[in-house]
Design a protein around this motif. Structure first.
Motif, PDB file in Angstrom:
ATOM      1  N   GLN A  91      -5.592   5.048 -11.422  1.00 45.71           N
ATOM      2  CA  GLN A  91      -5.889   4.390 -11.727  1.00 45.71           C
ATOM      3  C   GLN A  91      -4.902   2.880 -11.653  1.00 45.71           C
ATOM      4  O   GLN A  91      -4.885   1.888 -11.593  1.00 45.71           O
ATOM      5  CB  GLN A  91      -6.888   3.792 -13.011  1.00 45.71           C
ATOM      6  CG  GLN A  91      -8.321   3.237 -13.415  1.00 45.71           C
ATOM      7  CD  GLN A  91      -8.889   3.343 -14.323  1.00 45.71           C
ATOM      8  OE1 GLN A  91      -8.717   4.169 -15.178  1.00 45.71           O
ATOM      9  NE2 GLN A  91      -9.468   2.132 -14.781  1.00 45.71           N
ATOM     10  N   GLN A 122      -3.056   1.838  -8.963  1.00 49.11           N
ATOM     11  CA  GLN A 122      -3.917   0.847  -7.993  1.00 49.11           C
ATOM     12  C   GLN A 122      -4.939  -0.761  -8.652  1.00 49.11           C
ATOM     13  O   GLN A 122      -5.166  -0.884  -7.722  1.00 49.11           O
ATOM     14  CB  GLN A 122      -5.704   2.206  -7.916  1.00 49.11           C
ATOM     15  CG  GLN A 122      -5.420   3.099  -7.089  1.00 49.11           C
ATOM     16  CD  GLN A 122      -5.405   2.360  -5.026  1.00 49.11           C
ATOM     17  OE1 GLN A 122      -5.419   1.604  -5.130  1.00 49.11           O
ATOM     18  NE2 GLN A 122      -4.683   3.540  -5.164  1.00 49.11           N
ATOM     19  N   GLN A 123      -4.485  -0.597 -10.100  1.00 47.15           N
ATOM     20  CA  GLN A 123      -5.266  -1.444 -10.946  1.00 47.15           C
ATOM     21  C   GLN A 123      -3.570  -2.784 -10.437  1.00 47.15           C
ATOM     22  O   GLN A 123      -3.991  -3.726 -10.263  1.00 47.15           O
ATOM     23  CB  GLN A 123      -4.931  -1.732 -12.370  1.00 47.15           C
ATOM     24  CG  GLN A 123      -6.219  -1.078 -12.439  1.00 47.15           C
ATOM     25  CD  GLN A 123      -6.627  -1.126 -13.882  1.00 47.15           C
ATOM     26  OE1 GLN A 123      -5.331  -0.820 -15.080  1.00 47.15           O
ATOM     27  NE2 GLN A 123      -7.773  -0.729 -14.746  1.00 47.15           N
ATOM     28  N   LYS A 124      -2.481  -1.820 -10.681  1.00 43.53           N
ATOM     29  CA  LYS A 124      -1.400  -2.567  -9.725  1.00 43.53           C
ATOM     30  C   LYS A 124      -0.530  -3.125  -8.819  1.00 43.53           C
ATOM     31  O   LYS A 124      -0.746  -4.389  -7.761  1.00 43.53           O
ATOM     32  CB  LYS A 124       0.170  -2.001  -9.929  1.00 43.53           C
ATOM     33  CG  LYS A 124       1.501  -2.564  -9.774  1.00 43.53           C
ATOM     34  CD  LYS A 124       1.531  -3.713 -11.116  1.00 43.53           C
ATOM     35  CE  LYS A 124       2.937  -4.086 -10.756  1.00 43.53           C
ATOM     36  NZ  LYS A 124       3.226  -5.392 -11.728  1.00 43.53           N
ATOM     37  N   LEU A 125      -2.099  -2.568  -7.505  1.00 42.75           N
ATOM     38  CA  LEU A 125      -2.043  -2.427  -6.196  1.00 42.75           C
ATOM     39  C   LEU A 125      -2.944  -4.211  -5.768  1.00 42.75           C
ATOM     40  O   LEU A 125      -2.761  -4.382  -5.432  1.00 42.75           O
ATOM     41  CB  LEU A 125      -1.949  -1.345  -5.097  1.00 42.75           C
ATOM     42  CG  LEU A 125      -2.719  -1.523  -3.900  1.00 42.75           C
ATOM     43  CD1 LEU A 125      -1.690  -2.276  -3.439  1.00 42.75           C
ATOM     44  CD2 LEU A 125      -3.410  -0.269  -3.393  1.00 42.75           C
ATOM     45  N   GLN A 126      -3.930  -4.062  -6.868  1.00 47.80           N
ATOM     46  CA  GLN A 126      -5.062  -5.006  -6.204  1.00 47.80           C
ATOM     47  C   GLN A 126      -4.280  -6.190  -7.188  1.00 47.80           C
ATOM     48  O   GLN A 126      -4.782  -7.412  -6.542  1.00 47.80           O
ATOM     49  CB  GLN A 126      -6.116  -4.160  -7.384  1.00 47.80           C
ATOM     50  CG  GLN A 126      -6.635  -3.302  -7.060  1.00 47.80           C
ATOM     51  CD  GLN A 126      -8.048  -2.821  -7.465  1.00 47.80           C
ATOM     52  OE1 GLN A 126      -8.270  -4.305  -8.979  1.00 47.80           O
ATOM     53  NE2 GLN A 126      -9.069  -2.379  -7.323  1.00 47.80           N
ATOM     54  N   GLN A 127      -3.657  -5.908  -7.444  1.00 43.76           N
ATOM     55  CA  GLN A 127      -3.161  -7.005  -8.917  1.00 43.76           C
ATOM     56  C   GLN A 127      -1.672  -8.103  -7.518  1.00 43.76           C
ATOM     57  O   GLN A 127      -1.826  -9.754  -7.715  1.00 43.76           O
ATOM     58  CB  GLN A 127      -2.340  -7.226 -10.407  1.00 43.76           C
ATOM     59  CG  GLN A 127      -2.584  -6.539 -11.304  1.00 43.76           C
ATOM     60  CD  GLN A 127      -2.440  -6.417 -12.709  1.00 43.76           C
ATOM     61  OE1 GLN A 127      -0.993  -6.109 -12.752  1.00 43.76           O
ATOM     62  NE2 GLN A 127      -3.112  -5.731 -13.233  1.00 43.76           N
ATOM     63  N   GLU A 128      -0.348  -6.891  -7.472  1.00 44.17           N
ATOM     64  CA  GLU A 128      -0.608  -7.125  -5.811  1.00 44.17           C
ATOM     65  C   GLU A 128      -0.437  -7.645  -4.709  1.00 44.17           C
ATOM     66  O   GLU A 128      -0.308  -8.915  -4.286  1.00 44.17           O
ATOM     67  CB  GLU A 128       0.677  -6.328  -5.669  1.00 44.17           C
ATOM     68  CG  GLU A 128       2.044  -5.940  -6.322  1.00 44.17           C
ATOM     69  CD  GLU A 128       2.838  -6.503  -7.271  1.00 44.17           C
ATOM     70  OE1 GLU A 128       3.300  -7.618  -6.400  1.00 44.17           O
ATOM     71  OE2 GLU A 128       3.211  -7.064  -8.956  1.00 44.17           O
ATOM     72  N   THR A 129      -1.657  -7.376  -4.570  1.00 43.33           N
ATOM     73  CA  THR A 129      -2.325  -7.058  -3.085  1.00 43.33           C
ATOM     74  C   THR A 129      -2.959  -9.562  -3.458  1.00 43.33           C
ATOM     75  O   THR A 129      -2.746 -10.131  -2.929  1.00 43.33           O
ATOM     76  CB  THR A 129      -3.804  -6.814  -2.764  1.00 43.33           C
ATOM     77  OG1 THR A 129      -2.893  -5.992  -3.031  1.00 43.33           O
ATOM     78  CG2 THR A 129      -4.436  -7.936  -1.669  1.00 43.33           C
ATOM     79  N   MET A 130      -3.671  -9.266  -5.114  1.00 43.31           N
ATOM     80  CA  MET A 130      -4.597 -11.375  -4.722  1.00 43.31           C
ATOM     81  C   MET A 130      -3.507 -11.834  -5.035  1.00 43.31           C
ATOM     82  O   MET A 130      -2.607 -12.759  -5.002  1.00 43.31           O
ATOM     83  CB  MET A 130      -4.794 -10.719  -6.089  1.00 43.31           C
ATOM     84  CG  MET A 130      -5.865  -9.910  -6.000  1.00 43.31           C
ATOM     85  SD  MET A 130      -7.438 -10.479  -4.823  1.00 43.31           S
ATOM     86  CE  MET A 130      -7.299 -12.295  -4.837  1.00 43.31           C
ATOM     87  N   GLN A 159       0.887  -1.426   0.116  1.00 39.27           N
ATOM     88  CA  GLN A 159       0.215   0.131   0.020  1.00 39.27           C
ATOM     89  C   GLN A 159       0.854   0.884  -0.001  1.00 39.27           C
ATOM     90  O   GLN A 159       0.376   2.072  -0.669  1.00 39.27           O
ATOM     91  CB  GLN A 159      -0.481  -0.328   1.641  1.00 39.27           C
ATOM     92  CG  GLN A 159      -1.606  -1.295   1.685  1.00 39.27           C
ATOM     93  CD  GLN A 159      -2.650  -0.788   2.596  1.00 39.27           C
ATOM     94  OE1 GLN A 159      -2.130  -0.856   3.530  1.00 39.27           O
ATOM     95  NE2 GLN A 159      -3.597  -1.855   2.219  1.00 39.27           N
TER      96      GLN A 159
END
Length: 253
Positions: free
Chosen positions: A102, A105-113, A94
Motif C-alpha cells: 500500500q 502504491q501511494q507513493k506511485l500515485q503521488q509521483e504520477t500526479m 511504474q
C-alpha cells in the motif's frame, strides 16, 4: 470506473424503450424535446431545401454536427498526444515503484500526479469530450430512426427505411471504420511501447468494424448512411489534424 460510466450513460441516453416511437413536437421528456426532436426537425426542413432528398439531408446534418464537435475532437486528440508524451517517464515510475504494498502504491500515485502536473496533463481530459459528444450522436441516431418521413423515401440505389439490398453501405461503413481506427493506431505511440494495449487495440481494429458492418446489414440504410458519412468525416479529420501535430512534434525534436 469511467468505462462503466460511459456504458451507463449510453444505455440511459439511448432510451431503448422509445426507439420505435415516432418523434414529434408533442413527444414528452427532456431527451425528446431538447435532443431528438430538434434534429428530426432539422432533417425534415433540410430535405425540403434539397428537393425532398432525405439522404442529402442526413449527409448535410451529419457533417454539420461533426463540424460543431470538431473542437472537442481536437482537444481529445491533443490530450491523447500529451499522455503519450509522458509515457516513458510514467513507465519508469511504474518500474521504480513496482512493489504492490500500500505504501509503495501511494507513493506511485503521488509521483504520477506530480508528473501529470509537471507536464500539464489531465488524464480525464481525453474522456470528457466523449461524454459531451455522446448524447448528440445518439440523438442523431434516434432522430433518423424515429422520423417517419425518412423511412418512406429513397436515395441513390436504396430505400432509406430498409437495409441496403446490395450491402454496399455496410461494406463502406466497416471499411471506413477500419481505416479510421488504423490511422489513429499509427499515431498512437503508447500502444507501441505497451504490448498489452497494443494487443487490445489490434483486437478492436478488427472487431469494431466487423460489428458496425454487421449492424449496418440489418439496420435501415438511413442509419448506415449516417455512419458512413460520419466515418468518412472522421478519417479526413484524423488525416488533417494528425499531420500538422506530427510535423510540430517532429520540429520540436
Amino acid at each position: 470506473m469511467l468505462l462503466f460510466m460511459l456504458i451507463g450513460a449510453t444505455a440511459l441516453l439511448t432510451g431503448c424503450m422509445e426507439v420505435d416511437q415516432p418523434i414529434t413536437s408533442e413527444s414528452e421528456g427532456i431527451w425528446n424535446s431538447i435532443f431528438v426532436y430538434p434534429l428530426s426537425w432539422a432533417i425534415i426542413n433540410l430535405a425540403e431545401l434539397f428537393n425532398e432528398s432525405y439522404g442529402i439531408s442526413i449527409i448535410v446534418l451529419t457533417i454539420f454536427i461533426r463540424l460543431i464537435l470538431l473542437p472537442l475532437n481536437v482537444k481529445q486528440l491533443k490530450s491523447t498526444k500529451a499522455m503519450q508524451a509522458v509515457q516513458p517517464e510514467l513507465q519508469e515510475l511504474q518500474k521504480k515503484y513496482s512493489s504492490k504494498d500500500q505504501q509503495t502504491q501511494q507513493k506511485l500515485q503521488q509521483e504520477t500526479m506530480a508528473l501529470f502536473q509537471k507536464h500539464g496533463v489531465n488524464p480525464l481530459a481525453g474522456c470528457l469530450p466523449i461524454l459531451v459528444q455522446m448524447p448528440i450522436l445518439i440523438a442523431m441516431y434516434h432522430a433518423i430512426m424515429r422520423t417517419g418521413e425518412v423511412s418512406t423515401h429513397s436515395f441513390l440505389w436504396f430505400e432509406l427505411g430498409s437495409p441496403d439490398p446490395y450491402f454496399i453501405l455496410p461494406i463502406l461503413t466497416a471499411g471506413f471504420t477500419y481505416l479510421q481506427q488504423k490511422l489513429m493506431m499509427s499515431t498512437n505511440n503508447t500502444a507501441k511501447t505497451n504490448p498489452q494495449m497494443a494487443v487490445q487495440m489490434q483486437i478492436m481494429l478488427y472487431v469494431m468494424p466487423l460489428m458496425i458492418g454487421i449492424f449496418a446489414v440489418f439496420f435501415p440504410a438511413a442509419l448506415a448512411l449516417y455512419w458512413v458519412t460520419g466515418n468518412i468525416f472522421m478519417v479526413i479529420q484524423v488525416l488533417l489534424i494528425n499531420k500538422p501535430m506530427m510535423s510540430n512534434n517532429g520540429g520540436e525534436k
